[in-house]
Write a protein that holds these residues in place. Structure first.
Motif, PDB file in Angstrom:
ATOM      1  N   SER A   1       0.829  -1.208   0.000  1.00 33.29           N
ATOM      2  CA  SER A   1       0.000   0.000   0.000  1.00 33.29           C
ATOM      3  C   SER A   1       0.861   1.255   0.000  1.00 33.29           C
ATOM      4  CB  SER A   1      -0.903   0.016   1.234  1.00 33.29           C
ATOM      5  OG  SER A   1      -1.631   1.233   1.293  1.00 33.29           O
ATOM      6  N   GLN A   2       0.430   2.254  -0.787  1.00 31.92           N
ATOM      7  CA  GLN A   2       1.087   3.557  -0.816  1.00 31.92           C
ATOM      8  C   GLN A   2       0.143   4.662  -0.351  1.00 31.92           C
ATOM      9  OE1 GLN A   2       3.772   3.773  -4.599  1.00 31.92           O
ATOM     10  NE2 GLN A   2       2.176   2.260  -5.015  1.00 31.92           N
ATOM     11  N   ALA A   3      -0.936   4.252   0.297  1.00 32.27           N
ATOM     12  CA  ALA A   3      -1.948   5.217   0.726  1.00 32.27           C
ATOM     13  C   ALA A   3      -1.376   6.235   1.707  1.00 32.27           C
ATOM     14  CB  ALA A   3      -3.135   4.482   1.352  1.00 32.27           C
ATOM     15  N   ASP A   4      -0.393   5.838   2.488  1.00 32.95           N
ATOM     16  CA  ASP A   4       0.167   6.761   3.479  1.00 32.95           C
ATOM     17  C   ASP A   4       0.979   7.877   2.838  1.00 32.95           C
ATOM     18  OD1 ASP A   4       0.602   7.421   6.300  1.00 32.95           O
ATOM     19  OD2 ASP A   4       2.704   6.955   5.877  1.00 32.95           O
ATOM     20  N   GLY A   5       1.318   7.731   1.556  1.00 31.28           N
ATOM     21  CA  GLY A   5       2.079   8.769   0.854  1.00 31.28           C
ATOM     22  C   GLY A   5       1.299   9.384  -0.285  1.00 31.28           C
ATOM     23  N   PHE A   6      -0.050   9.385  -0.163  1.00 29.87           N
ATOM     24  CA  PHE A   6      -0.939   9.986  -1.163  1.00 29.87           C
ATOM     25  C   PHE A   6      -0.924   9.206  -2.478  1.00 29.87           C
ATOM     26  CE2 PHE A   6       1.015  13.371   1.429  1.00 29.87           C
ATOM     27  CZ  PHE A   6      -0.090  13.771   2.161  1.00 29.87           C
ATOM     28  N   GLY A   7      -0.549   7.947  -2.424  1.00 29.87           N
ATOM     29  CA  GLY A   7      -0.552   7.117  -3.623  1.00 29.87           C
ATOM     30  C   GLY A   7       0.767   7.160  -4.375  1.00 29.87           C
ATOM     31  N   GLY A   8       0.911   6.230  -5.321  1.00 28.62           N
ATOM     32  CA  GLY A   8       2.119   6.160  -6.138  1.00 28.62           C
ATOM     33  C   GLY A   8       1.892   6.750  -7.512  1.00 28.62           C
ATOM     34  N   TRP A   9       2.990   7.056  -8.197  1.00 28.27           N
ATOM     35  CA  TRP A   9       2.915   7.756  -9.488  1.00 28.27           C
ATOM     36  C   TRP A   9       4.106   7.347 -10.354  1.00 28.27           C
ATOM     37  CZ3 TRP A   9      -0.005  11.834 -11.772  1.00 28.27           C
ATOM     38  CH2 TRP A   9       0.628  12.549 -12.793  1.00 28.27           C
ATOM     39  N   VAL A  10       3.882   6.792 -11.496  1.00 27.45           N
ATOM     40  CA  VAL A  10       4.879   6.567 -12.547  1.00 27.45           C
ATOM     41  C   VAL A  10       6.222   6.096 -11.977  1.00 27.45           C
ATOM     42  CG1 VAL A  10       5.840   7.513 -14.693  1.00 27.45           C
ATOM     43  CG2 VAL A  10       3.756   8.494 -13.748  1.00 27.45           C
ATOM     44  N   HIS A  11       6.205   4.946 -11.319  1.00 21.33           N
ATOM     45  CA  HIS A  11       7.442   4.431 -10.730  1.00 21.33           C
ATOM     46  C   HIS A  11       8.402   4.003 -11.834  1.00 21.33           C
ATOM     47  CE1 HIS A  11       5.729   4.707  -6.843  1.00 21.33           C
ATOM     48  NE2 HIS A  11       4.849   3.741  -7.028  1.00 21.33           N
TER      49      HIS A  11
ATOM     50  N   TYR B   1       6.238   1.204   3.745  1.00 25.43           N
ATOM     51  CA  TYR B   1       6.406   2.177   2.663  1.00 25.43           C
ATOM     52  C   TYR B   1       6.455   3.591   3.230  1.00 25.43           C
ATOM     53  CZ  TYR B   1       4.653   5.439  -0.904  1.00 25.43           C
ATOM     54  OH  TYR B   1       4.457   6.521  -1.715  1.00 25.43           O
ATOM     55  N   THR B   2       7.363   4.409   2.683  1.00 28.72           N
ATOM     56  CA  THR B   2       7.383   5.822   3.039  1.00 28.72           C
ATOM     57  C   THR B   2       7.806   6.636   1.825  1.00 28.72           C
ATOM     58  OG1 THR B   2       8.177   7.452   4.658  1.00 28.72           O
ATOM     59  CG2 THR B   2       9.794   5.887   3.809  1.00 28.72           C
ATOM     60  N   LYS B   3       7.397   7.882   1.774  1.00 27.59           N
ATOM     61  CA  LYS B   3       7.756   8.771   0.670  1.00 27.59           C
ATOM     62  C   LYS B   3       8.664   9.864   1.222  1.00 27.59           C
ATOM     63  CE  LYS B   3       4.693   9.410  -2.649  1.00 27.59           C
ATOM     64  NZ  LYS B   3       3.516   9.900  -3.444  1.00 27.59           N
ATOM     65  N   HIS B   4       9.853  10.047   0.604  1.00 32.00           N
ATOM     66  CA  HIS B   4      10.843  10.991   1.122  1.00 32.00           C
ATOM     67  C   HIS B   4      10.662  12.365   0.477  1.00 32.00           C
ATOM     68  CE1 HIS B   4      12.800   8.117   3.611  1.00 32.00           C
ATOM     69  NE2 HIS B   4      13.153   7.336   2.609  1.00 32.00           N
ATOM     70  N   PHE B   5       9.803  13.152   1.061  1.00 37.36           N
ATOM     71  CA  PHE B   5       9.544  14.504   0.568  1.00 37.36           C
ATOM     72  C   PHE B   5      10.785  15.387   0.674  1.00 37.36           C
ATOM     73  CE2 PHE B   5       5.550  12.751   2.187  1.00 37.36           C
ATOM     74  CZ  PHE B   5       4.731  12.895   1.080  1.00 37.36           C
ATOM     75  N   SER B   6      11.672  15.081   1.630  1.00 34.64           N
ATOM     76  CA  SER B   6      12.850  15.932   1.841  1.00 34.64           C
ATOM     77  C   SER B   6      13.909  15.745   0.768  1.00 34.64           C
ATOM     78  CB  SER B   6      13.467  15.644   3.213  1.00 34.64           C
ATOM     79  OG  SER B   6      13.984  14.330   3.270  1.00 34.64           O
ATOM     80  N   MET B   7      13.734  14.764  -0.128  1.00 33.90           N
ATOM     81  CA  MET B   7      14.693  14.576  -1.221  1.00 33.90           C
ATOM     82  C   MET B   7      14.311  15.392  -2.454  1.00 33.90           C
ATOM     83  SD  MET B   7      15.632  10.519  -0.850  1.00 33.90           S
ATOM     84  CE  MET B   7      17.192  10.637  -1.734  1.00 33.90           C
TER      85      MET B   7
END
Length: 624
Positions: free
Chosen positions: A173-183, A267-273
Motif C-alpha cells: 500500500s502507498q496510501a500513506d504517501g498519497f498514492g504512487g505515481w509513474v514508478h 512504505y514511506t515517501k521521502h519529501f525531503s529529497m
C-alpha cells in the motif's frame, strides 16, 4: 525511462544484404582478444539478433571469464511476469486509495503490463532484491500513472538458482504517501531497502490553470488518470477532489520486516529529497549522500545529503551548475553545487497534506524575448519558459515541492536532456550518469551547456568524486557535509549515429549496431572494471545490455531483449549467499511499434506470455 509514443520500426522480411558482425573486442591477446587486465572479467560476445526467433527472445551471453582464467556458465532465469497470479494477488494489478483493485467499466482488471493493456504506462520496472534476516525478498514497482508496488519472498537452491516462493506475493500500500505515481528506476540501498522513484511529476501550474471544478479533470492524461482511477471509480461522476499535483514526484522507500513468518512491507515517501521527474536516487557508500537524476528536457542534476546515515527522512538538497570546459565529444565541465534548502519528511508531508497550489508558492510574470520584468526571474525548464517571483516565506515549499524551478531561479543548470541511470565505481571514485540523448538544451547555443554536436544516440558520463579527505564546498563557500561530492563530468561512452543500406540486416538501426543507443540504467561490478549499460531505444529494434571495461574501453554486447522492449534497471548483486546476479527487467515487449512500414509477423506469432513485462536475473556468477 520515458513512456514513449509508439515508434515506427522497420524490419525486413527478407534480408537482401548480410552484414558481417565482428565482435566488439578486437585486441591482440588475452581472453576474446583482450589483454587480461587484473580484476577484469570478460563476457562471451552476444551477436545482434538476425532471425525472427532471436528477435523475439531474451538472449544473454553464455559465459563469463575472469582474469585468473576461471569461467562461469551463465544464463537468464525469469522470476515473475506481469499478470502472474499468486497468494490471491495479481502481479501488476493497480489498486485505488483504499487498496481496492481497480477495474475497467467492463469489470476487467487494470493491470500495468506495458504493451497489452489500456493502462497508460510502460509496465514493470525496477525490482530490488533484498537480504533480510537470512531471507531473500524482492520489491517490484510498476511504471504506470497509478503506481503500484509488490513484494515477494525468493528462494535460492544449492546451485544458486533463484525463484519466487509460492504464496508470498503481496501488494504494498502507498496510501500513506498519497498514492504512487509513474514508478521508474530504483536501487537496493546499502541497508537492504528498496529505493524507488516517481517520474514526470505533474505541472502544478498547469493543473491549477486547467482544472475543471466540476469534473476535477485537467486535460493532462497522466494526472487525470490518477484522479479517475486512484481517487475514484472511472464510472463515478462525483470524482473526488482529493487529487493534488504535489502528491507526486518524490523518492519512495520500502523496507521489509522479516522477523515474522509472514513479512511486513513498510512504505514511506521521502519529501525531503525534493520533487522532480526522478529516474532514481543512487545512494553512495557513506549511506547518506544520494544523487538524483531528473528525466526529461531541460532538467537538473541533484545531490541530497542526509543528516544521518541510513535515514533519508531529513537532509540538505543541492542542485548542480555546469561550468563548461569542453564542447567536444559529448562535452565536459566542472560542477559546482547550489544549496536549495534543508528539509524533513515530517514537515514537508504536513505541507503537502494541506493541498497547496502553485500560486501559493510563486507569482507569475510575463516572458518577453526570454526576459522578465524587474522583480521576476527568468527560467527555462521542463515546464517551459517562465518568469517567476517567489512569494514571501515560501523558500521551503519552493526547494522541495518545485525543486527544478527553484534550482533554475538560483542559477543551477536546467539544460540536461533525458538524464537516466546512475551508478558508482568505488575503485576509481567515479560516478556514472547515463544521458539518453545529448540534444536540445545540451546542444544549443544558449545557457550553460553548449555541446558542439547533438547526439541522439546518447552518452554515459563519468564524474570524478572528491577525495575522501577533501573538503567540498557549495557555490557560496559553505562546507558540504559529505565525502562523496562530485566535482566534474565528461562523456565516457558515446553512442554513434549510423545509417545502414536499404535491405541490409541492420537497415532499421539508426545508431551503430556495435555501440550504445539511448543508454538508460547502469550498474557497476566492483573490483572488475566493469560498467553495465542498459538501453531504452528505438534506434536498435531489439534493446541491448552492454559490458564496458573501464580500463581497456572495450564494449561487449551481453543481453538482447525482445523486439520493441526496453532493458530497464539492470542492477548488480555481488554476493547473495555466495553468488553474484545481474537483475534484468524486460519492459513492454512489442510495445514500441506503430502502424506503417512494420512487419507484424513477430508480434502476431508471439505468445501472450512473451508480451508481458518480466523480471529475472542473469547468472549465477559462481566464481565471482
Amino acid at each position: 525511462m520515458e513512456m514513449k509514443k509508439p515508434m515506427m520500426i522497420m524490419l525486413s522480411a527478407a534480408v537482401a544484404t548480410a552484414l558481417f558482425m565482428t565482435g566488439c573486442n578486437d585486441g591482440t591477446d588475452g581472453v576474446d582478444g583482450i589483454d587480461a587486465t587484473a580484476g577484469s572479467l570478460y563476457f562471451e560476445e552476444l551477436s545482434a539478433p538476425v532471425t525472427d526467433t532471436e528477435k523475439m527472445e531474451i538472449r544473454t551471453a553464455k559465459s563469463v571469464t575472469y582474469a585468473n582464467g576461471s569461467t562461469d556458465t551463465i544464463g537468464f532465469t525469469e522470476l515473475i511476469s506481469a499478470s502472474t497470479l499468486d497468494n490471491g494477488e495479481t502481479f501488476g494489478l493497480l489498486k485505488d486509495n483504499t487498496d481496492t483493485p481497480i477495474t475497467y467499466a467492463d469489470g476487467s482488471p487494470f493491470i500495468c503490463d506495458g504493451a497489452n493493456g489500456n493502462a497508460l504506462g510502460s509496465g514493470l520496472d525496477h525490482s530490488s532484491i533484498l537480504q533480510k534476516d537470512g531471507r531473500l525478498f524482492m520489491v517490484s514497482q510498476f511504471e504506470c500513472e497509478v503506481g503500484a508496488m509488490y513484494g515477494m519472498e525468493l528462494e535460492q537452491d544449492s546451485e544458486g538458482t533463484l525463484s519466487v516462493k509460492a504464496d508470498s506475493l503481496k501488494y504494498i500500500s502507498q496510501a500513506d504517501g498519497f498514492g504512487g505515481w509513474v514508478h521508474c528506476a530504483g536501487v537496493t540501498t546499502p541497508w537492504e531497502s528498496h529505493l524507488g522513484s516517481e517520474e514526470y511529476e505533474p505541472n502544478a501550474r498547469a493543473v491549477e490553470e486547467d482544472l475543471n471544478a466540476t469534473t476535477m479533470l485537467t486535460g493532462n492524461k497522466y494526472y487525470d488518470e490518477v484522479t479517475k482511477y486512484y481517487w475514484a471509480d472511472e464510472n463515478n461522476t462525483n470524482v473526488s477532489a482529493n487529487n493534488n499535483p504535489y502528491y507526486y514526484g518524490y523518492i519512495p522507500e520500502v523496507t521489509v520486516d522479516a522477523t515474522a513468518a509472514t513479512p511486513t512491507y513498510h512504505y514511506t515517501k521521502h519529501f525531503s529529497m525534493g520533487r522532480g521527474a526522478w529516474e532514481l536516487a543512487y545512494v553512495m557508500p557513506d549511506e547518506k549522500t544520494a544523487y538524483l537524476s531528473d528525466d526529461g528536457t531541460n532538467v537538473g542534476f541533484y545531490m541530497y545529503v542526509a543528516d544521518t546515515a541510513k535515514d533519508l527522512s531529513a537532509g540538505t538538497l543541492y542542485a548542480a551548475k555546469w561550468i563548461q570546459t569542453s564542447a567536444k565529444n559529448g562535452g565536459a565541465a566542472d560542477l559546482v553545487w547550489i544549496k536549495l534548502g534543508h528539509g524533513t519528511d515530517a514537515e514537508l508531508k504536513t505541507i503537502v497534506a494541506s493541498e497547496p497550489k502553485f500560486s501559493d508558492i510563486f507569482t507569475i510574470g510575463t516572458v518577453s524575448n526570454s526576459s522578465c520584468d524587474t522583480g521576476f526571474t527568468y527560467v527555462n525548464t521542463a515546464m517551459g519558459e517562465e518568469c517567476l517571483q517567489l512569494n514571501a516565506g515560501k523558500e521551503t515549499e519552493a526547494a522541495f515541492l518545485e525543486t527544478r524551478r527553484y534550482a533554475a531561479m538560483l542559477g543551477a543548470t536546467t539544460e540536461f536532456r533525458k538524464e537516466e541511470g546512475i551508478t558508482f565505481n568505488p575503485d576509481e571514485r567515479k560516478l556514472y550518469v547515463a544521458m539518453s540523448q545529448v540534444t536540445k538544451g545540451m546542444s544549443d547555443t544558449a545557457g550553460d551547456i553548449q555541446i558542439e554536436e547533438a547526439n541522439s544516440c546518447g552518452a554515459v558520463y563519468a564524474l570524478d568524486v572528491h577525495g575522501a579527505t577533501e573538503v567540498a564546498y557549495d557555490i557560496n563557500s559553505n562546507v558540504i557535509n559529505s565525502a562523496y561530492v562530485v566535482k566534474n563530468t565528461r562523456a565516457e561512452v558515446i553512442g554513434a549515429p549510423a545509417s545502414y543500406p536499404a535491405g541490409s540486416t541492420y537497415e532499421a538501426y539508426t545508431c551503430s549496431v556495435n555501440g550504445i543507443a539511448n543508454p538508460d540504467n547502469v550498474t557497476f561490478l566492483e573490483g572488475k572494471n566493469t560498467l553495465i549499460i542498459g538501453e531504452d531505444t528505438g534506434s536498435h529494434p531489439n534493446d541491448f545490455v552492454w559490458s564496458y571495461d573501464t580500463k581497456t574501453k572495450e564494449l561487449t554486447r551481453i543481453v538482447s531483449t525482445p523486439y520493441g522492449s526496453e532493458t530497464t534497471s539492470p542492477f548488480w548483486y555481488k554476493d547473495i549467499n555466495g553468488y553474484g546476479y545481474l537483475s534484468l527487467v524486460t519492459q513492454h515487449p512489442f510495445g514500441e511499434v506503430s502502424s506503417g512500414d512494420v512487419d507484424y509477423s513477430l508480434e502476431a506469432s508471439a505468445t501472450e506470455l512473451q508480451k508481458q513485462s518480466s523480471v529475472g536475473v542473469v547468472g549465477p556468477f559462481k566464481s565471482w
